[in-house]
Design a protein around this motif. Structure first.
Motif, PDB file in Angstrom:
ATOM      1  N   LYS A 612       0.857  -1.192   0.000  1.00 39.13           N
ATOM      2  CA  LYS A 612       0.000   0.000   0.000  1.00 39.13           C
ATOM      3  C   LYS A 612       0.891   1.240   0.000  1.00 39.13           C
ATOM      4  O   LYS A 612       1.861   1.328   0.754  1.00 39.13           O
ATOM      5  CB  LYS A 612      -0.887   0.003   1.251  1.00 39.13           C
ATOM      6  N   LYS A 613       0.559   2.189  -0.860  1.00 39.44           N
ATOM      7  CA  LYS A 613       1.326   3.420  -0.988  1.00 39.44           C
ATOM      8  C   LYS A 613       0.486   4.600  -0.504  1.00 39.44           C
ATOM      9  O   LYS A 613      -0.710   4.472  -0.250  1.00 39.44           O
ATOM     10  CB  LYS A 613       1.753   3.617  -2.452  1.00 39.44           C
ATOM     11  N   GLU A 614       1.130   5.749  -0.406  1.00 38.56           N
ATOM     12  CA  GLU A 614       0.427   6.956   0.031  1.00 38.56           C
ATOM     13  C   GLU A 614      -0.638   7.361  -0.984  1.00 38.56           C
ATOM     14  O   GLU A 614      -0.461   7.200  -2.202  1.00 38.56           O
ATOM     15  CB  GLU A 614       1.419   8.109   0.209  1.00 38.56           C
ATOM     16  N   TRP A 615      -1.733   7.900  -0.462  1.00 32.62           N
ATOM     17  CA  TRP A 615      -2.782   8.425  -1.343  1.00 32.62           C
ATOM     18  C   TRP A 615      -2.231   9.650  -2.063  1.00 32.62           C
ATOM     19  O   TRP A 615      -1.587  10.497  -1.453  1.00 32.62           O
ATOM     20  CB  TRP A 615      -4.021   8.793  -0.542  1.00 32.62           C
ATOM     21  N   PRO A 616      -2.455   9.783  -3.371  1.00 33.55           N
ATOM     22  CA  PRO A 616      -1.875  10.907  -4.110  1.00 33.55           C
ATOM     23  C   PRO A 616      -2.399  12.257  -3.642  1.00 33.55           C
ATOM     24  O   PRO A 616      -3.597  12.415  -3.375  1.00 33.55           O
ATOM     25  CB  PRO A 616      -2.280  10.618  -5.558  1.00 33.55           C
ATOM     26  N   ALA A 617      -1.505  13.219  -3.588  1.00 37.53           N
ATOM     27  CA  ALA A 617      -1.864  14.554  -3.100  1.00 37.53           C
ATOM     28  C   ALA A 617      -2.897  15.226  -3.991  1.00 37.53           C
ATOM     29  O   ALA A 617      -3.683  16.057  -3.533  1.00 37.53           O
ATOM     30  CB  ALA A 617      -0.611  15.420  -2.997  1.00 37.53           C
ATOM     31  N   ASP A 618      -2.904  14.883  -5.278  1.00 42.38           N
ATOM     32  CA  ASP A 618      -3.847  15.518  -6.202  1.00 42.38           C
ATOM     33  C   ASP A 618      -5.166  14.754  -6.319  1.00 42.38           C
ATOM     34  O   ASP A 618      -6.002  15.061  -7.182  1.00 42.38           O
ATOM     35  CB  ASP A 618      -3.216  15.703  -7.579  1.00 42.38           C
ATOM     36  N   ASN A 619      -5.375  13.719  -5.480  1.00 45.60           N
ATOM     37  CA  ASN A 619      -6.635  12.965  -5.461  1.00 45.60           C
ATOM     38  C   ASN A 619      -6.909  12.224  -6.761  1.00 45.60           C
ATOM     39  O   ASN A 619      -8.066  11.924  -7.070  1.00 45.60           O
ATOM     40  CB  ASN A 619      -7.825  13.889  -5.150  1.00 45.60           C
ATOM     41  N   PHE A 620      -5.865  11.914  -7.520  1.00 43.00           N
ATOM     42  CA  PHE A 620      -6.080  11.245  -8.808  1.00 43.00           C
ATOM     43  C   PHE A 620      -5.231   9.973  -8.861  1.00 43.00           C
ATOM     44  O   PHE A 620      -4.050  10.025  -9.186  1.00 43.00           O
ATOM     45  CB  PHE A 620      -5.721  12.180  -9.970  1.00 43.00           C
ATOM     46  N   PRO A 621      -5.827   8.823  -8.547  1.00 41.86           N
ATOM     47  CA  PRO A 621      -5.057   7.584  -8.432  1.00 41.86           C
ATOM     48  C   PRO A 621      -4.908   6.787  -9.721  1.00 41.86           C
ATOM     49  O   PRO A 621      -4.283   5.725  -9.705  1.00 41.86           O
ATOM     50  CB  PRO A 621      -5.877   6.786  -7.415  1.00 41.86           C
ATOM     51  N   PHE A 622      -5.460   7.275 -10.837  1.00 40.68           N
ATOM     52  CA  PHE A 622      -5.498   6.466 -12.051  1.00 40.68           C
ATOM     53  C   PHE A 622      -4.332   6.743 -12.998  1.00 40.68           C
ATOM     54  O   PHE A 622      -4.516   6.895 -14.211  1.00 40.68           O
ATOM     55  CB  PHE A 622      -6.836   6.666 -12.778  1.00 40.68           C
ATOM     56  N   THR A 623      -3.118   6.806 -12.463  1.00 42.45           N
ATOM     57  CA  THR A 623      -1.909   6.868 -13.279  1.00 42.45           C
ATOM     58  C   THR A 623      -0.870   5.948 -12.660  1.00 42.45           C
ATOM     59  O   THR A 623      -0.940   5.615 -11.464  1.00 42.45           O
ATOM     60  CB  THR A 623      -1.323   8.292 -13.359  1.00 42.45           C
ATOM     61  N   LEU A 624       0.104   5.548 -13.460  1.00 47.76           N
ATOM     62  CA  LEU A 624       1.162   4.674 -12.954  1.00 47.76           C
ATOM     63  C   LEU A 624       1.915   5.332 -11.808  1.00 47.76           C
ATOM     64  O   LEU A 624       2.343   4.663 -10.864  1.00 47.76           O
ATOM     65  CB  LEU A 624       2.134   4.311 -14.076  1.00 47.76           C
ATOM     66  N   GLU A 625       2.082   6.649 -11.876  1.00 50.91           N
ATOM     67  CA  GLU A 625       2.840   7.366 -10.856  1.00 50.91           C
ATOM     68  C   GLU A 625       2.057   7.489  -9.547  1.00 50.91           C
ATOM     69  O   GLU A 625       2.640   7.486  -8.462  1.00 50.91           O
ATOM     70  CB  GLU A 625       3.207   8.767 -11.350  1.00 50.91           C
ATOM     71  N   ASN A 626       0.750   7.615  -9.647  1.00 46.79           N
ATOM     72  CA  ASN A 626      -0.068   7.942  -8.476  1.00 46.79           C
ATOM     73  C   ASN A 626      -0.774   6.760  -7.840  1.00 46.79           C
ATOM     74  O   ASN A 626      -1.256   6.865  -6.711  1.00 46.79           O
ATOM     75  CB  ASN A 626      -1.142   8.969  -8.857  1.00 46.79           C
ATOM     76  N   VAL A 627      -0.906   5.664  -8.557  1.00 45.05           N
ATOM     77  CA  VAL A 627      -1.754   4.573  -8.074  1.00 45.05           C
ATOM     78  C   VAL A 627      -1.284   4.120  -6.690  1.00 45.05           C
ATOM     79  O   VAL A 627      -0.096   3.906  -6.458  1.00 45.05           O
ATOM     80  CB  VAL A 627      -1.759   3.411  -9.093  1.00 45.05           C
ATOM     81  N   PRO A 628      -2.212   4.025  -5.716  1.00 44.76           N
ATOM     82  CA  PRO A 628      -1.804   3.782  -4.327  1.00 44.76           C
ATOM     83  C   PRO A 628      -1.558   2.322  -3.962  1.00 44.76           C
ATOM     84  O   PRO A 628      -1.463   1.990  -2.787  1.00 44.76           O
ATOM     85  CB  PRO A 628      -2.982   4.355  -3.536  1.00 44.76           C
TER      86      PRO A 628
END
Length: 685
Positions: A612-628
């Motif tokens: 489990k990773k940190e929730w993205p700061a921009d509230n957008f989890p649907f990218t390879l970089e941001n997915v939690p």
């Protein structure tokens, strides 16, 4: 002293027990297959003689999405859907068919765009967007024909073309929910009276309107439920008999992907009037027929490309973006008609696993075809590997065919509108989980309550619902338990409520609700594997509701969208648009993707792990970089699996294709975050 302490302790124990009994007694928790049917007193439901439905959609704006879903809507506002009126030549107001009898463009594109755009405007309560939508609605409601006809007159082989009108009717329904504009109901009534006067020999004749007559039927029912005008009832029979036959056994009247996504629900819609249970069964049958032939793939859709073809069912085949959002809309309608949580489960599967990857993260470009297995997304011709041999079918472009360009915008707004629905027995039902605030009427007296849902679902196992109301109110709260959630738990104010054997059903909580009451749902997420026997025994891996894909290093190669190699011939720019603001992209892999998945003796992925990773700061989890979430599994390469002679991702390798002997640790990510993806894996052995 000892006796006094004992008495106090005993008294405290009695009080605590009484408190527990009180909480349990005031909450009647049961597991049910669907909400109770009946006639809603709080919202407009289905009026006799129509079948009473268990669920009713709340008016647009009643559900206010938060979290990642609101971020999606904000990106859509700044993206293609929100700005399309200034970009697409089909929406140019000069000489537009929906603004002038002498117009020459915009017939299908305006209503396609407007229904998603207006819903978005009203949910966000955006004044500029609402003002823009009003321009079009005022024109539609002012430019009416004396015979009742609505919008531009077009003909196909001498027969009136009515497909675009069907779409505009949906937009008008949303507009009426928002505004209560008294012009809408008589406008629709007069148009339907015009339809009644068209001979059957000329009614719904043509590819789109004949296959999609169910959209028109839904609008007639919507109007009848509000006016009770019984003269509309015969039109329901007329529409059904002139619509393509979606009741065929083990076959469909048409295999165009979008037609299927819309047309299959027509029998269930007609069931509401005919009361014939065979009609309802026919919709389930049509849904299953498409999946049995072309839907043995992860993500909920099917391999139609544009038209499903015999023998073309590999997971490299894809679905139009139009088909994806139309499927979601059909699922949402069927949720209300049937109350069956199956349709919510399916809508969720498509929405979080397939739809996000059809667009760039900024929602300024999309592709026509998106597939479960897609290791390249370019502008080249790929026929006959895919149906429709045009350039730009797979690249991400603001002009990836004018149908998807204008129609994609209803996907997320309609999804947001259906997060919570009203029930016929005065209750509310949580249907699709995402953070939101819902303000709605509940209980026998229609008291206003607010449900605040806090969660990062589907990337989170927990959902907390807080109720606020000015006074106590009794009503049932139905909680959909996803079919994948085998060990779900439900608590009311910290006390456990019945949830055994509730997966794929509802937990109904009937109580006198008080301000500040809290409901806590926990959906423990586990890894599961689907095996697709029709597709060479390939497997896909799920974690809770999320289907996983191989993490491919995606190279976004930017191109000028004015280059004819990167857009469809039927998409056109308005004059003066700054094309640099609307680039298109070719996506190419910067890492290997031709892997088979190693399974253990229990048919589970070897070496599987979850981080489990940190929730993205921009509230957008649907990218390879941001997915939690980040997952690992073990795989081996299949050297012969590459691209076919057209340059498209090749068919799944057979079990006889040599596998490498060296094992590799694979990184997996949720399917919706992967624009390039392998989601159906061959087996390593």
């Amino acid at each position: 002293m000892i006796n006094n302490m004992y008495c106090k302790t005993f008294a405290a124990t009695l009080l605590a027990a009484a408190g527990m009994f009180s909480v349990q007694a005031q909450t009647n928790a049961t597991v049910v297959d669907k909400p109770a049917t009946g006639t809603s007193t709080n919202y407009t439901g289905f009026r006799a003689p129509l079948v009473e439905a268990p669920l009713v959609k709340l008016p647009v704006g009643a559900v206010q999405p938060k979290g990642w879903l609101r971020e999606y809507l904000l990106r859509q506002k700044e993206g293609l859907n929100g700005k399309l009126g200034t970009v697409s030549d089909w929406l140019d107001k000069n000489n537009n068919q929906w603004l002038s009898d002498g117009g020459d463009h915009g017939w299908e594109e305006v209503p396609y765009w407007l229904r998603g755009y207006s819903s978005l405007a009203y949910i966000l309560d955006d004044e500029e967007m609402k003002k823009e939508a009003q321009v079009w609605f005022d024109a539609v409601l002012s430019n009416l024909k004396e015979d009742g006809f609505l919008g531009p007159r077009n003909y196909e082989n001498g027969n009136p073309e009515l497909w675009a009108q069907m779409v505009m009717l949906w937009a008008l329904q949303t507009y009426y929910e928002h505004s209560g504009d008294e012009r809408v109901l008589p406008t629709m009534t007069n148009y339907f009276k015009w339809e009644m006067n068209v001979p059957d020999t000329q009614f719904l004749k043509g590819l789109w309107q004949e296959k999609r007559g169910g959209d028109n039927l839904w609008s007639v029912m919507w109007l009848y439920n509000r006016t009770g005008d019984e003269s509309l009832l015969p039109l329901m029979d007329k529409l059904h008999r002139n619509t393509s036959n979606w009741t065929m056994k083990n076959d469909l009247p048409n295999w165009h992907g979008v037609n299927v996504a819309q047309g299959f629900r027509e029998p269930a819609t007609y069931y509401m009037y005919s009361k014939n249970p065979e009609m309802l069964a026919a919709t389930y049958n049509a849904f299953n027929t498409m999946r049995e032939h072309y839907g043995q793939v992860p993500g909920g859709m099917y391999g139609a490309d544009e038209n499903a073809r015999t023998g073309y069912f590999d997971p490299r085949q894809g679905a139009e973006t139009c088909a994806v959002v139309e499927q979601m809309a059909s699922d949402e309608i069927l949720m209300g008609i049937t109350g069956d949580p199956f349709w919510a489960d399916h809508c969720e599967k498509v929405a979080i696993n397939t739809y996000p990857s059809a667009l760039t993260p900024d929602m300024k470009a999309l592709r026509y075809i998106t597939s479960p297995n897609m290791a390249i997304s370019d502008e080249k011709l790929h026929g006959p590997s895919i149906d429709n041999n045009l350039r730009g079918m797979l690249s991400m472009s603001p002009f990836s065919s004018r149908c998807c360009q204008h129609n994609h915008g209803m996907g997320w707004p309609y999804y947001a509108e259906h997060l919570v629905m009203a029930t016929a027995d005065g209750g509310l039902a949580t249907m699709l989980y995402a953070a939101n605030e819902t303000t709605a009427k509940a209980g026998a007296d229609g008291k206003i309550v607010k449900l605040t849902q806090t969660t990062n679902y589907p990337f989170d196992e927990t959902v907390t619902i807080t109720l606020n109301a000015d006074s106590n109110v009794e009503f049932p709260l139905y909680l959909r338990i996803p079919a994948w959630a085998k060990n779900a738990t439900v608590k009311v104010n910290g006390e456990a409520a019945a949830a055994d054997n509730s997966a794929g059903k509802y937990v109904s909580l009937n109580r006198v609700w008080k301000d500040g009451d809290k409901v806590e749902l926990t959906f423990p997420m586990e890894m599961t594997v689907d095996t697709w026997q029709q597709n060479k025994g390939s497997v896909s891996v799920n974690y809770g509701p999320l289907t996983l894909s191989l993490a491919i290093d995606e190279n976004f190669e930017q191109h000028d969208s004015r280059d004819p190699n990167f857009n469809q011939d039927d998409s056109h720019w308005q004059e003066g648009v700054d094309a640099s603001l609307w680039p298109c992209y070719v996506l190419k892999p910067n890492s290997d993707w031709n892997y088979a998945l190693k399974l253990d003796k229990d048919n589970k992925p070897a070496g599987f792990s979850v981080r489990k990773k940190e929730w993205p700061a921009d509230n957008f989890p649907f990218t390879l970089e941001n997915v939690p979430f980040e997952f690992t599994a073990t795989g081996v390469q299949v050297p012969s699996w590459g691209y076919d002679e057209t340059g498209m991702t090749d068919l799944l390798p057979t079990k006889y294709a040599p596998r490498a002997t060296t094992e590799t640790t694979l990184k997996l990510v949720p399917m919706g975050a992967a624009r390039l993806r392998i989601s159906a894996f061959p087996k390593a052995e």
